[in-house]
Write a protein that holds these residues in place. Structure first.
Motif, PDB file in Angstrom:
ATOM      1  N   LEU A  65     -37.092  -7.006   1.461  1.00 20.90           N
ATOM      2  CA  LEU A  65     -37.670  -8.327   1.741  1.00 20.90           C
ATOM      3  C   LEU A  65     -39.087  -8.179   2.262  1.00 20.90           C
ATOM      4  O   LEU A  65     -39.996  -8.891   1.840  1.00 20.90           O
ATOM      5  CB  LEU A  65     -36.834  -9.083   2.771  1.00 20.90           C
ATOM      6  N   ARG A  66     -39.270  -7.244   3.190  1.00 21.63           N
ATOM      7  CA  ARG A  66     -40.607  -7.007   3.756  1.00 21.63           C
ATOM      8  C   ARG A  66     -41.591  -6.660   2.649  1.00 21.63           C
ATOM      9  O   ARG A  66     -42.708  -7.197   2.610  1.00 21.63           O
ATOM     10  CB  ARG A  66     -40.540  -5.873   4.782  1.00 21.63           C
ATOM     11  N   ASP A  67     -41.179  -5.802   1.724  1.00 22.53           N
ATOM     12  CA  ASP A  67     -42.065  -5.377   0.645  1.00 22.53           C
ATOM     13  C   ASP A  67     -42.431  -6.530  -0.283  1.00 22.53           C
ATOM     14  O   ASP A  67     -43.533  -6.568  -0.827  1.00 22.53           O
ATOM     15  CB  ASP A  67     -41.430  -4.240  -0.148  1.00 22.53           C
ATOM     16  N   GLN A 100     -44.771  -9.213   2.142  1.00 24.98           N
ATOM     17  CA  GLN A 100     -46.085  -8.784   2.629  1.00 24.98           C
ATOM     18  C   GLN A 100     -47.236  -9.241   1.729  1.00 24.98           C
ATOM     19  O   GLN A 100     -48.199  -9.829   2.219  1.00 24.98           O
ATOM     20  CB  GLN A 100     -46.106  -7.263   2.814  1.00 24.98           C
ATOM     21  N   PRO A 101     -47.174  -9.026   0.412  1.00 25.13           N
ATOM     22  CA  PRO A 101     -48.295  -9.478  -0.426  1.00 25.13           C
ATOM     23  C   PRO A 101     -48.450 -10.996  -0.435  1.00 25.13           C
ATOM     24  O   PRO A 101     -49.569 -11.511  -0.496  1.00 25.13           O
ATOM     25  CB  PRO A 101     -47.958  -8.966  -1.831  1.00 25.13           C
ATOM     26  N   TRP A 102     -47.343 -11.719  -0.377  1.00 30.99           N
ATOM     27  CA  TRP A 102     -47.420 -13.175  -0.348  1.00 30.99           C
ATOM     28  C   TRP A 102     -48.109 -13.638   0.938  1.00 30.99           C
ATOM     29  O   TRP A 102     -49.016 -14.464   0.897  1.00 30.99           O
ATOM     30  CB  TRP A 102     -46.019 -13.798  -0.470  1.00 30.99           C
ATOM     31  N   CYS A 119     -37.423 -21.829   4.261  1.00 31.72           N
ATOM     32  CA  CYS A 119     -36.743 -20.665   3.709  1.00 31.72           C
ATOM     33  C   CYS A 119     -35.401 -20.428   4.402  1.00 31.72           C
ATOM     34  O   CYS A 119     -34.714 -21.375   4.749  1.00 31.72           O
ATOM     35  CB  CYS A 119     -37.668 -19.454   3.752  1.00 31.72           C
ATOM     36  N   HIS A 120     -35.061 -19.185   4.626  1.00 31.17           N
ATOM     37  CA  HIS A 120     -33.720 -18.779   5.037  1.00 31.17           C
ATOM     38  C   HIS A 120     -33.795 -17.887   6.271  1.00 31.17           C
ATOM     39  O   HIS A 120     -34.823 -17.263   6.534  1.00 31.17           O
ATOM     40  CB  HIS A 120     -33.038 -18.031   3.897  1.00 31.17           C
ATOM     41  N   ILE A 121     -32.671 -17.768   6.955  1.00 31.72           N
ATOM     42  CA  ILE A 121     -32.664 -16.990   8.190  1.00 31.72           C
ATOM     43  C   ILE A 121     -33.013 -15.519   7.936  1.00 31.72           C
ATOM     44  O   ILE A 121     -33.725 -14.915   8.722  1.00 31.72           O
ATOM     45  CB  ILE A 121     -31.332 -17.145   8.948  1.00 31.72           C
ATOM     46  N   GLY A 122     -32.543 -14.948   6.835  1.00 32.60           N
ATOM     47  CA  GLY A 122     -32.869 -13.548   6.540  1.00 32.60           C
ATOM     48  C   GLY A 122     -34.356 -13.360   6.294  1.00 32.60           C
ATOM     49  O   GLY A 122     -34.974 -12.429   6.808  1.00 32.60           O
ATOM     50  N   THR A 123     -34.936 -14.264   5.524  1.00 30.90           N
ATOM     51  CA  THR A 123     -36.378 -14.223   5.259  1.00 30.90           C
ATOM     52  C   THR A 123     -37.158 -14.390   6.558  1.00 30.90           C
ATOM     53  O   THR A 123     -38.122 -13.663   6.818  1.00 30.90           O
ATOM     54  CB  THR A 123     -36.749 -15.341   4.263  1.00 30.90           C
ATOM     55  N   MET A 124     -36.725 -15.332   7.375  1.00 26.91           N
ATOM     56  CA  MET A 124     -37.405 -15.561   8.651  1.00 26.91           C
ATOM     57  C   MET A 124     -37.283 -14.355   9.576  1.00 26.91           C
ATOM     58  O   MET A 124     -38.251 -13.977  10.232  1.00 26.91           O
ATOM     59  CB  MET A 124     -36.849 -16.816   9.326  1.00 26.91           C
ATOM     60  N   ARG A 125     -36.104 -13.745   9.630  1.00 25.10           N
ATOM     61  CA  ARG A 125     -35.932 -12.564  10.492  1.00 25.10           C
ATOM     62  C   ARG A 125     -36.916 -11.465  10.122  1.00 25.10           C
ATOM     63  O   ARG A 125     -37.499 -10.821  10.988  1.00 25.10           O
ATOM     64  CB  ARG A 125     -34.511 -12.030  10.389  1.00 25.10           C
ATOM     65  N   LEU A 150     -39.870 -11.762   8.544  1.00 22.33           N
ATOM     66  CA  LEU A 150     -41.240 -12.147   8.903  1.00 22.33           C
ATOM     67  C   LEU A 150     -41.453 -12.116  10.412  1.00 22.33           C
ATOM     68  O   LEU A 150     -42.486 -11.641  10.896  1.00 22.33           O
ATOM     69  CB  LEU A 150     -41.569 -13.533   8.335  1.00 22.33           C
ATOM     70  N   LEU A 151     -40.471 -12.578  11.173  1.00 19.69           N
ATOM     71  CA  LEU A 151     -40.592 -12.547  12.635  1.00 19.69           C
ATOM     72  C   LEU A 151     -40.535 -11.110  13.149  1.00 19.69           C
ATOM     73  O   LEU A 151     -41.218 -10.766  14.123  1.00 19.69           O
ATOM     74  CB  LEU A 151     -39.514 -13.414  13.279  1.00 19.69           C
TER      75      LEU A 151
END
Length: 192
Positions: free
Chosen positions: A121-123, A126-128, A140-146, A148-149
């Motif tokens: 997810l991080r990979d 990051q470019p976005w 978005c979603h909790i996994g995506t937010m986790r 990024l946070l």
């Protein structure tokens, strides 16, 4: 400096029963739809770009709180839970043979069977993030937010997270070059 406000989608029937949704395209439940239709983005975010994960629960949330259709951003899609998608997290956690771990014990490389680890997810995120040019609200979603946070706070999925993700709140990240920082206090959605 660019601001990125992250908002978790509203509840679905799977959220309420503890099922792992991942990429399953589950819509908002009726209660979430009703509750979100009474909320809006704070005025300070009205001029920001609005983007959403392609999954229906995120798109519906974005439309309800803004009154407009979001741009779809594939990078924001939820983590792939693979073979565990649709299963109950509590059942997996109770089965010593499942391989399921609580988030505090993941690390960046932890991966559900046939799924993807937080590092993937991080990979993709990051470019976005580094390509953003305007203040943006991302639903978005909790996994995506986790992920990024975690990138903003230095948390490595090892021990308790230094943040708690709640619904109906914007978690604001500041982007400067390739670094992220997190505002300490989330911003609540407002009543219409």
């Amino acid at each position: 400096m660019i601001r990125l406000a992250l908002l978790r989608h509203g509840h679905t029937s799977w959220n309420r029963t503890g099922r792992l949704q991942g990429r399953s395209d589950i819509p908002l439940d009726e209660d979430a739809y009703d509750a979100l239709s009474k909320l809006r983005l704070p005025a300070a975010w009205n001029g920001a770009d609005l983007v959403s994960s392609p999954l229906r629960r995120a798109v519906e949330t974005a439309q309800l709180i803004s009154g407009r259709a979001p741009d779809i951003e594939p990078a924001l899609i939820e983590m792939n839970w693979g073979a565990w998608e649709g299963q109950h997290g509590a059942t997996l956690a109770a089965d010593d043979t499942s391989g399921f771990r609580h988030i505090e014990d993941w690390g960046w490389a932890y991966c559900p069977p046939q799924g993807e680890p937080p590092a993937a997810l991080r990979d993709r995120l990051q470019p976005w993030v580094t390509g953003l040019r305007r203040d943006t609200v991302a639903v978005c979603h909790i996994g995506t937010m986790r992920v990024l946070l975690a990138m903003a706070t230095g948390w490595n999925f090892d021990g308790p997270a230094p943040f708690q993700i709640k619904r109906n709140r914007l978690f604001v990240l500041h982007i400067k070059e390739s670094s992220l920082t997190l505002d300490p206090a989330p911003v609540r959605l407002e009543l219409r």
